[in-house]
Structures are given as C-alpha cells and as structure tokens.
Design a protein around this motif. Structure first.
Motif, mmCIF file in Angstrom:
data_model
loop_
_atom_site.group_PDB
_atom_site.id
_atom_site.type_symbol
_atom_site.label_atom_id
_atom_site.label_comp_id
_atom_site.label_asym_id
_atom_site.label_seq_id
_atom_site.Cartn_x
_atom_site.Cartn_y
_atom_site.Cartn_z
ATOM 1 N N UNK A 96 9.714 -13.670 -22.204
ATOM 2 C CA UNK A 96 9.476 -12.318 -21.473
ATOM 3 C C UNK A 96 10.881 -12.643 -20.547
ATOM 4 N N UNK A 97 11.653 -11.548 -20.328
ATOM 5 C CA UNK A 97 12.821 -11.679 -19.431
ATOM 6 C C UNK A 97 12.632 -11.613 -18.052
ATOM 7 N N UNK A 98 11.455 -11.401 -17.652
ATOM 8 C CA UNK A 98 11.391 -11.366 -16.115
ATOM 9 C C UNK A 98 11.520 -12.956 -15.700
ATOM 10 N N UNK A 99 12.170 -13.032 -14.619
ATOM 11 C CA UNK A 99 12.258 -14.454 -14.085
ATOM 12 C C UNK A 99 11.115 -15.204 -13.697
ATOM 13 N N UNK A 100 11.084 -16.447 -14.298
ATOM 14 C CA UNK A 100 9.879 -17.470 -14.152
ATOM 15 C C UNK A 100 8.468 -17.030 -15.147
ATOM 16 N N UNK A 101 8.633 -15.682 -15.821
ATOM 17 C CA UNK A 101 7.473 -15.465 -16.570
ATOM 18 C C UNK A 101 7.436 -16.499 -17.815
ATOM 19 N N UNK A 102 6.026 -16.872 -17.980
ATOM 20 C CA UNK A 102 5.884 -18.001 -18.992
ATOM 21 C C UNK A 102 5.358 -17.286 -20.578
ATOM 22 N N UNK A 103 5.118 -15.957 -20.244
ATOM 23 C CA UNK A 103 4.601 -15.138 -21.352
ATOM 24 C C UNK A 103 5.562 -14.685 -22.445
ATOM 25 N N UNK A 104 5.420 -14.197 -23.603
ATOM 26 C CA UNK A 104 6.055 -13.651 -24.706
ATOM 27 C C UNK A 104 6.460 -12.169 -24.521
ATOM 28 N N UNK A 105 7.412 -11.801 -25.124
ATOM 29 C CA UNK A 105 7.872 -10.475 -25.033
ATOM 30 C C UNK A 105 7.159 -9.536 -26.021
ATOM 31 N N UNK A 106 6.516 -8.375 -25.649
ATOM 32 C CA UNK A 106 5.914 -7.461 -26.622
ATOM 33 C C UNK A 106 6.835 -6.306 -26.941
ATOM 34 N N UNK A 107 7.419 -5.563 -25.969
ATOM 35 C CA UNK A 107 8.425 -4.380 -26.177
ATOM 36 C C UNK A 107 9.080 -4.539 -25.018
ATOM 37 N N UNK A 108 10.533 -4.170 -25.252
ATOM 38 C CA UNK A 108 11.324 -3.768 -24.084
ATOM 39 C C UNK A 108 11.608 -5.028 -23.405
ATOM 40 N N UNK A 109 11.602 -6.326 -24.177
ATOM 41 C CA UNK A 109 12.018 -7.551 -23.732
ATOM 42 C C UNK A 109 11.054 -7.871 -22.467
ATOM 43 N N UNK A 110 9.695 -7.330 -22.367
ATOM 44 C CA UNK A 110 8.949 -7.999 -21.293
ATOM 45 C C UNK A 110 7.529 -8.104 -22.149
ATOM 46 N N UNK A 111 6.644 -8.981 -21.279
ATOM 47 C CA UNK A 111 5.345 -9.154 -21.699
ATOM 48 C C UNK A 111 4.579 -7.747 -21.336
ATOM 49 N N UNK A 112 3.178 -7.694 -21.636
ATOM 50 C CA UNK A 112 2.598 -6.709 -21.595
ATOM 51 C C UNK A 112 2.435 -6.188 -20.176
ATOM 52 N N UNK A 113 2.153 -7.465 -19.167
ATOM 53 C CA UNK A 113 1.865 -7.309 -17.858
ATOM 54 C C UNK A 113 3.082 -6.630 -17.135
ATOM 55 N N UNK A 114 4.331 -7.226 -17.533
ATOM 56 C CA UNK A 114 5.689 -6.795 -16.788
ATOM 57 C C UNK A 114 5.804 -5.434 -17.399
ATOM 58 N N UNK A 115 5.400 -5.110 -18.568
ATOM 59 C CA UNK A 115 5.782 -3.746 -19.276
ATOM 60 C C UNK A 115 5.180 -2.603 -18.468
ATOM 61 N N UNK A 116 3.997 -2.837 -18.059
ATOM 62 C CA UNK A 116 3.012 -1.913 -17.430
ATOM 63 C C UNK A 116 3.845 -1.614 -16.092
ATOM 64 N N UNK A 117 4.191 -2.603 -15.544
ATOM 65 C CA UNK A 117 4.486 -2.687 -14.016
ATOM 66 C C UNK A 117 5.817 -1.838 -14.164
ATOM 67 N N UNK A 118 6.873 -1.992 -15.092
ATOM 68 C CA UNK A 118 7.879 -1.407 -15.517
ATOM 69 C C UNK A 118 7.672 0.058 -15.700
ATOM 70 N N UNK A 119 6.772 0.560 -16.595
ATOM 71 C CA UNK A 119 6.525 1.837 -16.707
ATOM 72 C C UNK A 119 5.884 2.689 -15.294
ATOM 73 N N UNK A 120 5.227 1.929 -14.818
ATOM 74 C CA UNK A 120 4.755 2.557 -13.663
ATOM 75 C C UNK A 120 5.827 2.847 -12.409
ATOM 76 N N UNK A 121 6.989 1.935 -12.486
ATOM 77 C CA UNK A 121 8.077 1.884 -11.693
ATOM 78 C C UNK A 121 8.932 2.985 -12.110
ATOM 79 N N UNK A 122 8.753 3.632 -13.239
ATOM 80 C CA UNK A 122 9.257 5.022 -13.576
ATOM 81 C C UNK A 122 10.497 4.383 -14.821
#
Length: 597
Positions: free
Chosen positions: A119-145
């Motif tokens: 995952x492209x998020x700094x310090x994240x140990x998880x793998x990318x699912x879509x848009x270069x982010x893990x599922x948790x960070x992708x949900x945060x990214x969508x909620x942020x618009x």
C-alpha cells in the motif's frame, strides 16, 4: 509389475514382495504423482528461475532462449540473465530492447503470476487492492472525497494489520477479512468470482497455483502404467538428491513417449542391449538419441540398484556394481566409470564366472573399476558374437581354440580402431588365463587362449613427452591467456611447474599449499600411483595463481568447496573434479594453434 513378470527378472523375489511394493516404499510421496511440478529454486529439476521478478518460470540462457546477439547476447554468467520462454515472447513483442534494461524496468508479470505491491500509504504493511491503496486506506480516501493521492497520503493515518499471513503461497502481506487473503488477493478473488460464479476461496487458491505453473517445468507421467510411473518418479528423486546435471523436461517427455509406444510394463523387462538397439532405430541422428538413451539408462540403473538392495544378496552377486560402493577409500574416485555391468553376459554360468574374476581383480588391486568395465564390455561382445553365430556356450568346454580363432578373425573385420580390436582380444585372453590359473572352471580347454604374436600390438601411440618448442610456447603468458577460464589456466600452470600426473593435479584439495619453517611454499597432493601423500616445492608465481583460483571459487560458490579444480557444469556442490577429457581438449586447441620453427 505382476509377480510372474518380476520372476523373470534376475534378482527378483516376488514370493516376498512385489516390485511395485518396493517402489512404493522407496519413492517419496511428492514423486508418486501423475505429473510432477518442479519447485522454483530446485537447481536440478527446475533450473534457474526467470530473471523477471516474481515469475516462477524456468529461465533459459539468453543466447539460446532469445537467440540474441550483440548487447543482448548472454555472457555465460551462472544463473544470471535467464528469462522464461513466456517472457521471451513478451520481450519480442516489445521490440527486443536491451535485455538488461527491459528486465529491470519494462518486463511485466504474466497473468496470474504478479505479486501484490505494498500500500502506498506511509508505514502501511498491507497490500494494494485498488488505486494503490489497501482496502482500509481506500475507504478513507473515498470518504475524504477522492482527492489527489499526493495530497491524501501525508494524512492517510495508520490502519490495523494482523499477524496472520495471506493464504496465497509466497505472499508476504497480512490477511484481512474472513477469506484469509491479503487486500490485493482479496480484490482479485472478488474480480474472479464475477467471471466464475460460485468460485470458492479454496478454488481460487488452486487457480493461482495452476496459473503459476504455466511456465514452470513439469514432468508428465500420466500416460504410463503405474509401475513405470513409479520407476520414473524414483529416477527423478535420485536425480534431485544427486544434485548433478540440470534435467530437461523435453528429454523426459521423449522417454515417456518412447515407453508408451513400446507398451512397457517396466523399464527392467528388457535388457540394456534392447534399448540401445531401439534408440538406434527411433533416433536416427546420433546427437538426438544421446540424451534420451542416457536418461533411460539412468532410470534403469536407479531401479536396478533398488532391486539389488532388496534382493538379500551381497554386492558381489549383483548384476550391476556401483563403483562408489566398491571404491570405499576413494582410490579410483578420479575415474569416470560409475557402474560395472554384467547383465548382458549370457549364459548365466559365464556371468557368474566373470563376477568371480572381477571380484578377485578388484580386491587384489590389480585392476581398477574402469579397467574391469572395459573387460566386461569385451566379454559381452564375445557373447553377442557367439549368439549371432549360433554357437551355444553351454559350459566352459564350449570355449574351444577353434571358437577363439573364428572370433579373432571376425574381430579384425570390425569397423573399430586398431587399439579397440586389440583390447577385445586381450581382455578375453586375460580373463581366460586367470580362470585357468585359479582352476575356477575345470572343463575349460588348456589351449583356449591366444598365444604370443596372435594379438598384434597397437603401434600408433604418440610419444608421451611434449616437444621442447611446443612446451616453450605453452609456458608463455600469451598461451595461457588463450585458455578459456581461470580453472583451466590454474591446472595447466600446476602441470607445467610441478610435473604432476593429471589425475593428481585435478583432484587437489581446495587449499593444497603448506609452508615450512622458513615460510617457503609447498604443494601437498595425493600420489595415486603410490597411494600416499606427498609434497613438492612450488614458486611464488604458482602460489599466487592458486590463491586467485581459491578467491574465484569462494566468490562463485559462496563458500570454500572441497576441490581446487572443480568441474564447471553439473556440479552444484563442487564435489566433482575437473575432467581430464576437458583439459585435454582445451590443451589440444592451444597446442594446435602453435606452429613449429
């Protein structure tokens, strides 16, 4: 193989245990399969892994697999620059750019083989699912618009990562959710279910494994009977444990089709001569039959040794003697002969007599295994000649002076070298004379031998010394530079300065140098002729050459190997000495280029 079928094989004991039961006990579970898939990293059955990161396919040498030239041609570096054939096609579709740059920057993973990225998020140990982010960070990214990733990543924050690993073999990322997959593989699993409704998590794991095997070498034995399948599995197992030459699936497939065409129930149901004759008929070109016949012989020998070990007989009664079991003190370890064959010597009484003679010669140290092997080959030819001429060797009395005279006349009509013709007769004479000397066959006629003058000497031998002019040319640095590698140059340097026999030179230990109290260097070696260790003084120049060879070996193998001059090919553990034939051929190429005054 059925018990009646095994009963016709020499050494079979079907009343105690069937041949199939012996094989089932000896063959490891991973080789008791219809199709054996070699594991990536196996240096014998798989070979070098593709240089493209993440690809489990078997790489081929660039100069062979790509047929490339110029900057793309292989430099021959061991296990470097190998690319699988699937990536070769991709490289060609990309316009054949410089291979080294393409492998590092442009090559893509084949379908189903790509490993998820972090995952492209700094310090994240998880793998990318879509848009270069893990599922948790992708949900945060969508909620942020869904802002630009460059603006979102600094404020992405941390997410939870469990300790359990993803269920996909080789995946280094933590799992997420109930499926047990990481973010990247969970995303791929969801996509796969759109095209394959009802696909389970276990089914997806099977699919991933199959897709990764597309370019990996496999050994298909499914078309063969159960016993032959086990015999081939035993040979693959022995080949892997021996850690010798790289196995070719192409050659393996040729042998499988050969056995299928012959309806073979076992590789032991027919003798060595039958398969050699079959190879001549099936593979008309000699260069094309060498590898399939050699592999079939290896399969047979693995099965023969297994059968002999379970026959309850001592080694001297076996029909094939492995030389490594005979040479307990490694006195003849330099010889290339691995086995001594008796199975084609018929009738049985003669075979047992030859075994008795061979045992006496080896234990008395009057003949080496290589010499015995040559003699048994000559006796086998005599047996085939007698069979072709309808001469029944019913007992020792059948080997009469008249039979030997007829055989001698026919030998000199063979299309063989003079030395081989002489050897065929000399080996038979020595055997018969020894049998008569020890009274091993009372019925053998007293005149069943060849007398002085009946076996002409081969007078075509070249002198054993090297011409002074040629020797002077060999000692020049320019001549040594023409030799292809450091190992050959070191061997020639040792031979020139010390005068060692080639067998003693090529089997030098990794560190053969010792010093006296004054610090003068000496070469420590084992004199095979006298069966004892010896030392001789050497120059500083030769000492430096040996040190360079040691440094090269340590860098090549990662540790100090047992030998100073190991063979370059089919020698993963560096336990096999440099071949005398190879040294002789390379020296001949250099000497052939030297012209006299």
């Amino acid at each position: 193989m059925s018990a009646p079928a095994l009963a016709v094989l020499p050494g079979g004991r079907p009343d105690e245990r069937s041949w199939e039961e012996m094989l089932l006990e000896a063959v490891e579970p991973e080789f008791r399969v219809d199709v054996y898939h070699a594991a990536p990293g196996d240096p014998v059955l798989h070979g070098p892994t593709c240089a493209v990161g993440g690809c489990p396919g078997r790489g081929v040498n660039r100069s062979l697999g790509l047929n490339a030239g110029g900057e793309n041609r292989s430099t021959g570096t061991r296990f470097r620059g190998y690319v699988c054939l699937a990536h070769v096609d991709m490289w060609r579709r990309d316009g054949e750019p410089p291979i080294n740059v393409w492998v590092r920057q442009t090559a893509r993973a084949l379908k189903g083989q790509a490993r998820p990225d972090r995952c492209r998020a700094p310090g994240c140990a998880r793998s990318r699912s879509s848009n270069g982010l893990c599922c948790a960070h992708r949900r945060r990214w969508i909620r942020a618009g869904s802002p630009a990733l460059e603006a979102f990543l600094p404020v992405a924050g941390d997410v939870v990562a469990v300790e359990d690993r993803c269920l996909v073999s080789g995946c280094r990322f933590p799992s997420m959710g109930e499926t047990g997959f990481c973010d990247g593989h969970a995303w791929r699993y969801r996509n796969a279910r759109h095209t394959r409704p009802g696909l389970t998590a276990d089914g997806y794991l099977v699919r991933v494994r199959e897709m990764r095997r597309v370019s990996a070498p496999s050994y298909d034995m499914s078309a063969l009977p159960a016993v032959v399948r086990l015999e081939l599995g035993l040979a693959l197992q022995c080949r892997m444990h021996a850690r010798r030459a790289l196995m070719s699936p192409l050659v393996f497939g040729q042998v499988v089709r050969w056995l299928v065409d012959r309806d073979a129930e076992s590789v032991l149901e027919r003798g060595e001569a039958y398969w050699a004759a079959e190879a001549d008929q099936r593979f008309r070109v000699r260069s094309l039959r060498a590898n399939p016949l050699a592999w079939l012989r290896f399969v047979r020998q693995c099965s023969l040794q297994l059968r002999e070990r379970h026959s309850g007989r001592e080694l001297w009664q076996w029909d094939t003697w492995p030389t490594d079991l005979l040479d307990v003190d490694r006195r003849w370890g330099h010889q290339p002969t691995r086995r001594i064959y008796f199975s084609e010597i018929d009738p049985v009484w003669l075979r047992e007599l030859v075994k008795r003679w061979a045992k006496w010669r080896i234990t008395s140290a009057t003949k080496s295994p290589a010499s015995i092997s040559c003699s048994t080959s000559s006796i086998r030819r005599f047996c085939r000649w007698a069979e072709d001429h309808a001469i029944a060797l019913t007992g020792p009395a059948a080997i009469t002076r008249r039979v030997l005279e007829r055989y001698r006349a026919d030998v000199f009509l063979l299309d063989r070298s003079p030395s081989r013709k002489t050897g065929l007769l000399s080996d038979l004479k020595v055997f018969l004379d020894d049998v008569r000397l020890h009274d091993w066959a009372d019925e053998l006629p007293a005149n069943a031998t060849y007398y002085r003058g009946e076996i002409p000497r081969d007078r075509t031998w070249l002198p054993r010394f090297i011409d002074e002019f040629v020797m002077g040319q060999l000692e020049t640095p320019g001549a040594l530079d023409r030799l292809p590698d450091l190992t050959t140059r070191t061997a020639v340097s040792v031979l020139i300065e010390t005068g060692l026999r080639s067998v003693d030179c090529l089997r030098l230990p990794y560190d053969p140098i010792t010093v006296d109290e004054a610090g003068a260097p000496y070469l420590r070696f084992f004199n095979h002729k006298l069966s004892r260790e010896a030392i001789i003084p050497i120059s500083e120049q030769l000492t430096d050459q040996i040190r360079r060879q040691q440094h090269d070996l340590a860098a090549r193998f990662g540790t100090a190997p047992p030998l100073l001059l190991p063979r370059a090919r089919a020698n993963l553990d560096a336990t096999i000495a440099f071949s005398y034939a190879t040294l002789n051929r390379r020296l001949g190429a250099v000497v052939g280029g030297v012209r006299g005054p």
